[in-house]
Design a protein around this motif. Structure first.
Motif, short mmCIF file in Angstrom:
data_model
loop_
_atom_site.label_atom_id
_atom_site.label_comp_id
_atom_site.label_asym_id
_atom_site.label_seq_id
_atom_site.Cartn_x
_atom_site.Cartn_y
_atom_site.Cartn_z
N UNK A 115 -82.50 45.79 -36.50
CA UNK A 115 -83.74 45.58 -35.75
C UNK A 115 -84.42 46.87 -35.33
N UNK A 116 -85.75 46.83 -35.32
CA UNK A 116 -86.53 47.95 -34.80
C UNK A 116 -86.26 48.08 -33.30
N UNK A 117 -86.03 49.31 -32.86
CA UNK A 117 -85.59 49.49 -31.47
C UNK A 117 -86.50 50.39 -30.65
N UNK A 118 -87.15 51.38 -31.30
CA UNK A 118 -88.05 52.30 -30.59
C UNK A 118 -89.24 52.61 -31.49
N UNK A 119 -90.40 52.79 -30.87
CA UNK A 119 -91.57 53.27 -31.59
C UNK A 119 -92.31 54.29 -30.75
N UNK A 120 -93.01 55.21 -31.42
CA UNK A 120 -93.82 56.19 -30.70
C UNK A 120 -95.09 56.44 -31.51
N UNK A 121 -96.21 56.44 -30.81
CA UNK A 121 -97.52 56.58 -31.47
C UNK A 121 -98.25 57.80 -30.93
N UNK A 122 -99.06 58.42 -31.82
CA UNK A 122 -100.01 59.46 -31.42
C UNK A 122 -101.40 58.83 -31.41
N UNK A 123 -102.08 58.93 -30.28
CA UNK A 123 -103.36 58.25 -30.09
C UNK A 123 -104.42 59.27 -29.69
N UNK A 124 -105.60 59.12 -30.28
CA UNK A 124 -106.72 59.98 -29.90
C UNK A 124 -107.98 59.12 -29.79
N UNK A 125 -108.66 59.24 -28.67
CA UNK A 125 -109.86 58.44 -28.40
C UNK A 125 -109.58 56.95 -28.57
N UNK A 126 -108.39 56.54 -28.14
CA UNK A 126 -108.03 55.12 -28.17
C UNK A 126 -107.58 54.60 -29.52
N UNK A 127 -107.51 55.46 -30.53
CA UNK A 127 -107.15 55.03 -31.88
C UNK A 127 -105.77 55.58 -32.24
N UNK A 128 -104.89 54.71 -32.73
CA UNK A 128 -103.57 55.15 -33.18
C UNK A 128 -103.72 55.88 -34.52
N UNK A 129 -103.32 57.15 -34.55
CA UNK A 129 -103.40 57.95 -35.76
C UNK A 129 -102.08 57.97 -36.53
N UNK A 130 -100.99 57.66 -35.85
CA UNK A 130 -99.70 57.64 -36.52
C UNK A 130 -98.67 56.92 -35.67
N UNK A 131 -97.66 56.38 -36.33
CA UNK A 131 -96.59 55.66 -35.64
C UNK A 131 -95.27 55.96 -36.31
N UNK A 132 -94.27 56.33 -35.53
CA UNK A 132 -92.90 56.46 -36.02
C UNK A 132 -92.05 55.40 -35.33
N UNK A 133 -91.09 54.86 -36.07
CA UNK A 133 -90.21 53.85 -35.51
C UNK A 133 -88.78 54.09 -35.94
N UNK A 134 -87.85 53.57 -35.16
CA UNK A 134 -86.42 53.69 -35.48
C UNK A 134 -85.79 52.31 -35.51
N UNK A 135 -84.95 52.10 -36.52
CA UNK A 135 -84.21 50.84 -36.63
C UNK A 135 -82.74 51.09 -36.32
N UNK A 136 -82.13 50.11 -35.68
CA UNK A 136 -80.72 50.20 -35.30
C UNK A 136 -79.89 49.78 -36.51
N UNK A 137 -79.69 50.72 -37.43
CA UNK A 137 -78.99 50.41 -38.67
C UNK A 137 -77.50 50.20 -38.47
N UNK A 138 -76.92 50.90 -37.49
CA UNK A 138 -75.51 50.74 -37.17
C UNK A 138 -75.31 51.17 -35.72
#
Length: 245
Positions: free
Chosen positions: A150-173
């Motif tokens: 399952x996906x467990x954490x996400x982090x986004x970079x936002x500028x002027x209210x728009x998400x420009x990128x997203x990284x996520x981590x899955x709990x693989x083990x």
């Protein structure tokens, strides 16, 4: 070699940590061991192999593992994934109705990095907060909604209210969490991928887990993101899929 990675590969490849660290190739019949990485886990394991420490670990169905033992007992890992050998493997797998599904390099990081967010707004998402992005194709690499990892954490970079990128981590083990990244066209070539992957890596390390990052052999931009975020190459992995057509 990183101790967590050594223990994880031993679990995944049905061997002992000593087998991961020595200089010999190892060949084991596969079994589903508690604590294994479970990202998009299949119901069976025909064959998978890992290239690490200059050698190869094979695990899978007994008959194909024995074929690999006969052909690769003394083979080093350095040139194993060249096309001519992949062709040989695929031809043998096809006799049993299987094919190469993936052959990718993987990276780990053991150190926390200093990260300059360059004036972007940084937003974190944890647990159920990630559900709001289900079905959003912009973030198909960051979040995969895999039931077994399952996906467990996400982090986004936002500028002027728009998400420009997203990284996520899955709990693989229980030991290792995998990072994925998406950057929108408007955010590319700005270093956003490196920023987000480094931020997420830091968070995972501080939680006591080992972050890892996988990509394809031809995805140079993705490999640069990994290196820029403080990751180093650690192993390569080949897995098989059943032929369905």
């Amino acid at each position: 070699m990183n101790d967590i990675l050594c223990r994880q590969l031993a679990i995944d490849y049905c061997c002992n940590p000593e087998d991961v660290l020595d200089e010999k190739n190892h060949f084991t019949e596969h079994s589903f061991i508690e604590g294994r990485r479970r990202y998009h886990e299949k119901e069976d394991c025909y064959l998978k192999l890992v290239l690490v420490n200059g050698k190869i670990l094979f695990t899978g169905r007994k008959d194909i593992v024995e074929w690999c033992r006969e052909n690769y007992s003394e083979t080093g890992s350095e040139w194993f994934l060249e096309v001519k050998n992949l062709r040989k493997l695929n031809e043998r797998f096809a006799q049993d109705g299987y094919q190469i599904g993936m052959a990718h390099p993987f990276y780990i990081s053991e150190t926390v990095s200093e990260v300059d967010t360059k004036g972007y707004d940084i937003e974190w998402y944890r647990g159920k907060e990630i559900e709001q992005f289900r079905g959003d194709d912009r973030f198909c690499e960051a979040f995969t909604y895999c039931e077994t990892a399952p996906d467990i954490i996400g982090v986004a970079a936002i500028k002027d209210g728009v998400i420009l990128g997203m990284a996520g981590a899955s709990l693989d083990s229980p030991l290792m969490w995998q990072i994925g990244i998406n950057v929108e066209p408007a955010g590319r070539r700005l270093g956003i991928g490196k920023i987000l992957v480094a931020l997420l890596k830091n968070d995972i390390l501080e939680s006591g887990h080992l972050p890892y990052y996988g990509t394809s052999m031809g995805h140079i931009a993705s490999q640069k993101v990994a290196l820029g975020a403080g990751f180093v190459p650690a192993w390569a992995e080949l897995v098989t899929d059943k032929i369905t057509n």
